[in-house]
Scaffold this motif. Structure first.
Motif, PDB file in Angstrom:
ATOM      1  N   ILE A   1      30.095  -1.695  30.346  1.00 40.37           N
ATOM      2  CA  ILE A   1      28.179  -1.677  31.082  1.00 40.37           C
ATOM      3  C   ILE A   1      27.466  -2.438  30.348  1.00 40.37           C
ATOM      4  O   ILE A   1      27.407  -2.856  29.640  1.00 40.37           O
ATOM      5  CB  ILE A   1      28.200  -0.026  30.833  1.00 40.37           C
ATOM      6  CG1 ILE A   1      29.256   0.821  31.659  1.00 40.37           C
ATOM      7  CG2 ILE A   1      26.509  -0.338  31.399  1.00 40.37           C
ATOM      8  CD1 ILE A   1      28.839   1.791  31.113  1.00 40.37           C
ATOM      9  N   ALA A   2      26.751  -3.185  31.757  1.00 40.57           N
ATOM     10  CA  ALA A   2      25.985  -4.470  31.194  1.00 40.57           C
ATOM     11  C   ALA A   2      25.021  -3.853  30.512  1.00 40.57           C
ATOM     12  O   ALA A   2      23.400  -4.351  30.860  1.00 40.57           O
ATOM     13  CB  ALA A   2      25.382  -5.043  32.719  1.00 40.57           C
ATOM     14  N   ALA A   3      24.727  -3.030  29.575  1.00 43.21           N
ATOM     15  CA  ALA A   3      22.864  -2.554  28.900  1.00 43.21           C
ATOM     16  C   ALA A   3      23.754  -2.058  27.021  1.00 43.21           C
ATOM     17  O   ALA A   3      25.042  -1.468  27.084  1.00 43.21           O
ATOM     18  CB  ALA A   3      22.679  -0.835  29.421  1.00 43.21           C
TER      19      ALA A   3
ATOM     20  N   GLN B   1      26.639 -12.417  30.985  1.00 39.88           N
ATOM     21  CA  GLN B   1      26.622 -11.143  31.579  1.00 39.88           C
ATOM     22  C   GLN B   1      26.290 -11.643  33.065  1.00 39.88           C
ATOM     23  O   GLN B   1      24.969 -12.072  32.867  1.00 39.88           O
ATOM     24  CB  GLN B   1      25.720 -10.103  30.934  1.00 39.88           C
ATOM     25  CG  GLN B   1      26.316  -8.739  30.076  1.00 39.88           C
ATOM     26  CD  GLN B   1      25.156  -7.409  29.874  1.00 39.88           C
ATOM     27  OE1 GLN B   1      24.253  -7.954  30.206  1.00 39.88           O
ATOM     28  NE2 GLN B   1      25.835  -6.917  28.877  1.00 39.88           N
TER      29      GLN B   1
ATOM     30  N   ALA C   1      28.968  -9.395  39.427  1.00 40.21           N
ATOM     31  CA  ALA C   1      29.911  -9.029  40.122  1.00 40.21           C
ATOM     32  C   ALA C   1      29.802  -9.957  41.485  1.00 40.21           C
ATOM     33  O   ALA C   1      30.526 -10.903  41.650  1.00 40.21           O
ATOM     34  CB  ALA C   1      30.557  -7.697  40.722  1.00 40.21           C
TER      35      ALA C   1
ATOM     36  N   GLY D   1      31.515  -4.210  39.351  1.00 42.84           N
ATOM     37  CA  GLY D   1      30.543  -4.454  40.255  1.00 42.84           C
ATOM     38  C   GLY D   1      29.213  -2.943  40.293  1.00 42.84           C
ATOM     39  O   GLY D   1      28.884  -2.962  41.277  1.00 42.84           O
TER      40      GLY D   1
ATOM     41  N   LEU E   1      21.143  -6.971  36.268  1.00 34.72           N
ATOM     42  CA  LEU E   1      22.067  -6.131  35.949  1.00 34.72           C
ATOM     43  C   LEU E   1      22.045  -4.361  35.895  1.00 34.72           C
ATOM     44  O   LEU E   1      22.824  -3.786  36.024  1.00 34.72           O
ATOM     45  CB  LEU E   1      22.906  -6.818  35.039  1.00 34.72           C
ATOM     46  CG  LEU E   1      23.857  -8.062  35.486  1.00 34.72           C
ATOM     47  CD1 LEU E   1      24.032  -9.057  34.247  1.00 34.72           C
ATOM     48  CD2 LEU E   1      24.805  -7.358  36.092  1.00 34.72           C
ATOM     49  N   THR E   2      20.217  -4.478  34.571  1.00 34.27           N
ATOM     50  CA  THR E   2      20.121  -3.340  34.586  1.00 34.27           C
ATOM     51  C   THR E   2      18.618  -3.340  34.747  1.00 34.27           C
ATOM     52  O   THR E   2      18.134  -4.363  34.142  1.00 34.27           O
ATOM     53  CB  THR E   2      20.163  -3.773  32.988  1.00 34.27           C
ATOM     54  OG1 THR E   2      21.622  -3.152  32.581  1.00 34.27           O
ATOM     55  CG2 THR E   2      19.679  -1.645  32.176  1.00 34.27           C
TER      56      THR E   2
ATOM     57  N   ALA F   1      21.599  -9.102  42.872  1.00 37.83           N
ATOM     58  CA  ALA F   1      22.230  -9.681  42.830  1.00 37.83           C
ATOM     59  C   ALA F   1      22.107  -9.911  41.235  1.00 37.83           C
ATOM     60  O   ALA F   1      23.099 -10.111  40.441  1.00 37.83           O
ATOM     61  CB  ALA F   1      23.179 -10.735  43.297  1.00 37.83           C
ATOM     62  N   ALA F   2      21.272 -10.103  40.839  1.00 34.65           N
ATOM     63  CA  ALA F   2      20.841 -11.072  39.109  1.00 34.65           C
ATOM     64  C   ALA F   2      20.261 -10.285  38.253  1.00 34.65           C
ATOM     65  O   ALA F   2      20.511  -9.838  36.970  1.00 34.65           O
ATOM     66  CB  ALA F   2      20.003 -11.971  39.210  1.00 34.65           C
TER      67      ALA F   2
ATOM     68  N   THR G   1      30.153  -4.827  34.450  1.00 36.63           N
ATOM     69  CA  THR G   1      30.534  -5.954  34.914  1.00 36.63           C
ATOM     70  C   THR G   1      32.079  -6.387  33.989  1.00 36.63           C
ATOM     71  O   THR G   1      32.361  -8.056  34.199  1.00 36.63           O
ATOM     72  CB  THR G   1      30.038  -7.052  33.501  1.00 36.63           C
ATOM     73  OG1 THR G   1      29.666  -6.271  32.096  1.00 36.63           O
ATOM     74  CG2 THR G   1      28.027  -6.914  33.705  1.00 36.63           C
TER      75      THR G   1
END
Lengths: 363, 389
Positions: free
Chosen positions: A269-271, B96, B99, A317, A9-10, A6-7, A255
């Motif tokens: 997008i978390a990148a 950041q 979800a 998500g 993101l990329t 979960a933590a 995100t």
């Protein structure tokens, strides 16, 4: 895909099973020549230690480490006792004692470097390989300095201060003719060494591209980096064409999504470029979300990037496949390289330090 | 605040004899003061994400806090860990989050999440974080909480705050270009939040348009990213913005990072020889080629060959041929002809230098490669040793 947390993101997913598959294909292709896996730049961003361990598990015994710090890191991985780890880039201030103690094979390009290797404070006899410049005009002895280097090698070997093992070079891969010329220079250097009484048990010249293409360049060993990661070095050739599987899949998450007054739907997008998306990829590459290609058409931020997803049901998500095998409709890193005017090798090597590497596929 | 490691002045550029990025945290402190003055805002947050854009998150954070920053900002929760491990107790804001983030790590690390959705705001509150910040949707590049959800969320958080839930300490907004509509929306969002009883006392905007802060009431702090490091975040930032506000004139700032590597080899080459892979450069006349152990594996862009320069023997000399993974070649002929005593093996080649000293700087790299100086510096990999002063 398994392993997502979960933590994180990329994440960069490294399929060590694919790596071992690629090594099998490439070793068979190069046989009877021996096989060195090149682990420089943290195994092109894939992680030198897990990659070395996976390669050793499928029988690889030669490891190219670039420099002594990386060679020490690879050795600390606990490789089989018959492994050889080669370092060749030495700083002018380099002290070789620790490397000789650790049994790292060292490359010498100059008499001064050879003398410093032989003069280390280690009680062990250093195993030395020699590098000749065959036209790249980078490192390696030149045809002019080579005879003096070989003369010195003969003296030190006779005195029991070094053990001569190998000779090698890099080729330019500018054209087949140029490479053939480099090969003739390599042969000449080996002949000159013989006149000084210096003989090599391992001669190696070819890296991924030439080793795959030409049987005559393989000598006793090939040095393979890019192809191990499933990144073809040939234009217009896919990994599948070569029987290879891309090893790294770079995955991020959506995100945020927002509808703008203009009717445009945006997804965040978390990148960004800190994670390894080249800034110059804007307008040139695509990513895959829910099996659908989405162009990276806006500014690549340092940590996030917006894409237009008007008319889609893409939601917060969702997984975003940046590059990988194509399994989720994403492009390969080779395609990213082609579209941004570089090699996939550069892109994977630059995946950010803050991106966790998640390994799968080990036996 | 005490510095745990190097005392100022204890390290100097090029001293390790290897591939080395020298980071002068004193320049970062001076930039912070310069920018605070230029922005007309006494309150500063320092962005230290991506290991402080490759400068080293802990030393940069310590220097920024010592110079007066009141909070640190990183993108992701995991990036807060090394800061807390170093004993830093200042507020850390993250922006950041996945979800399905449960914010357990945020509680453990005492991080202040800046949330961009109702769901995340509720998850953070439920996890028991001490403080949260809110990201409103303002039509910019950072997506936020939409207008229609904003008043009810603020009311809900005000209630929770009153009942001992997390304090809503701030509002985060990103306005990269001059955009009056975006600032109007920030003002409106702050006003609505205050109507519900919230008192977000830290309303921070990024550095690109903080001058607007002088004219509108809502923003109370500037969040410093690229400029803190003496870098620009966009192409041609200098030319586009310098006239608008001194803050955008990066020439007034000091780049904090310089990059050097020793000359590993020198070769005399006749005219007409190809250099490096693919022979993309052929020497035009007899010259001296210097081999420098930096390549794209270190973060030097592979495409920079034949477009950029490196300082050798005090001369900005062309980087020629294709930059390889581990090495590049510099045509040091001009410096050698000038009889420079420092064109010798082991002497440092300066790849990124200080513009004040006439060196080839990160801005020069960015202009030559049509990117930003932040990109040039932040892409340096961990293979380059950082030396902090």
């Amino acid at each position: 895909m398994s392993g997502l947390t979960a933590a994180a993101l990329t994440t960069a997913h490294i399929d060590l099973g694919a790596l071992q598959h690629n090594i099998g294909v490439l070793r068979e292709r190069a046989a009877p020549a021996d096989f060195m896996i090149v682990l420089k730049a943290d195994a092109y961003g894939h992680g030198a230690v897990p990659v070395a361990q996976a390669a050793a598990a499928c029988g690889v015994r030669n490891f190219g480490a670039l420099d002594i710090p990386n060679a020490l890191t690879v050795l600390a991985a606990g490789l089989p006792s018959d492994s050889a780890v080669l370092a060749w880039l030495h700083m002018p201030s380099q002290d070789f004692t620790e490397a000789v103690d650790a049994g790292i094979e060292l490359t010498a390009s100059t008499v001064a470097e050879l003398d410093r290797i032989a003069g280390s404070r280690s009680s062990r006899v250093p195993v030395v390989q020699f590098k000749i410049d065959t036209g790249l005009n980078r490192n390696g002895a030149t045809a002019e300095t080579w005879p003096a280097l070989m003369s010195r090698a003969a003296v030190l070997e006779a005195a029991g201060r070094i053990r001569v093992k190998g000779v090698w070079t890099h080729i330019a891969e500018a054209s087949e003719d140029e490479d053939t010329l480099a090969m003739r220079r390599f042969d000449d250097a080996i002949a000159v060494a013989a006149t000084h009484g210096v003989h090599f048990s391992v001669r190696h010249l070819a890296a991924s591209s030439a080793a795959f293409r030409r049987a005559d360049v393989r000598y006793d060993m090939v040095r393979i980096g890019g192809h191990c990661w499933g990144i073809p070095s040939f234009d217009g050739v896919t990994p599948a064409d070569m029987g290879l599987i891309p090893v790294m899949t770079l995955v991020s998450r959506v995100t945020a999504v927002a509808e703008r007054a203009s009717g445009v739907r945006l997804a965040e997008i978390a990148a960004g470029f800190l994670d390894g998306i080249p800034r110059e990829s804007r307008g040139r590459v695509s990513v895959a979300i829910r099996g659908r290609r989405v162009g990276l058409d806006r500014e690549i931020g340092h940590s996030s990037t917006l894409v237009e997803v008007t008319g889609s049901d893409i939601a917060v998500g969702d997984e975003v496949y940046l590059f990988g095998t194509g399994e989720h409709s994403e492009q390969t890193v080779r395609e990213w390289g082609d579209r941004t005017g570089t090699l996939g090798d550069e892109i994977v090597s630059r995946v950010g330090a803050r991106v966790p590497r998640i390994y799968s596929g080990t036996n | 605040m005490a510095r745990p490691e190097a005392q100022p002045g204890a390290a100097s550029p090029g001293e390790s004899g290897g591939r080395e990025a020298f980071v002068d945290t004193r320049a970062i402190a001076r930039n912070l003061l310069t920018l605070r003055e230029a922005a007309g805002m006494p309150r500063v947050l320092a962005v230290v994400t991506g290991d402080a854009f490759g400068h080293g998150a802990v030393p940069v954070a310590l220097a920024a806090l010592e110079a007066g920053a009141e909070a640190l900002v990183v993108a992701r929760l995991a990036e807060a860990e090394p800061l807390r491990m170093a004993g830093i107790t200042a507020p850390i804001v993250t922006w950041q989050h996945a979800a399905d983030e449960d914010f357990v790590e945020a509680v453990r690390l005492d991080v202040t999440p800046a949330v961009n959705s109702v769901a995340l705001a509720r998850a953070a509150a439920a996890a028991g974080v001490r403080a949260v910040q809110l990201v409103p949707e303002i039509g910019g590049e950072q997506l936020g909480i939409p207008d229609d959800a904003w008043p009810s969320l603020c009311a809900e958080l005000a209630e929770r705050e009153h009942a001992g839930g997390p304090s809503v300490t701030g509002i985060m907004a990103t306005v990269p270009e001059r955009d009056d509509a975006a600032f109007a929306r920030i003002d409106a969002a702050v006003a609505r939040a205050r109507e519900t009883g919230l008192r977000p006392e830290l309303v921070h905007v990024c550095e690109y348009e903080p001058a607007r802060g002088l004219e509108h009431d809502a923003a109370s702090a500037v969040r410093l990213g690229a400029a803190l490091y003496g870098l620009s975040a966009y192409e041609a930032h200098v030319g586009r913005h310098a006239a608008a506000h001194p803050l955008h004139d990066v020439a007034a700032l000091e780049p904090a990072l310089t990059l050097t590597a020793p000359v590993l080899g020198l070769k005399h080459a006749p005219a007409g020889v190809g250099v490096s892979y693919g022979y993309t450069h052929v020497t035009e006349r007899p010259t001296t080629l210097a081999l420098v152990p930096l390549g794209y594996g270190d973060g030097i862009p592979r495409r920079s060959g034949n477009h950029t320069r490196a300082g050798i023997g005090g001369v900005n000399s062309p980087i020629i041929g294709r930059v390889a993974m581990d090495a590049l070649v510099v045509d040091a002929g001009a410096a050698a002809e000038a009889g420079s005593a420092t064109v010798s093996i082991g002497e440092p080649a300066q790849l990124i230098g200080s513009p004040d000293a006439g060196a080839w700087s990160a801005e020069d790299w960015a202009a030559a490669l049509q990117t930003s100086s932040l990109d040039i510096v932040a892409r340096l990999t961990t293979r380059v040793r950082r030396v902090i002063a």
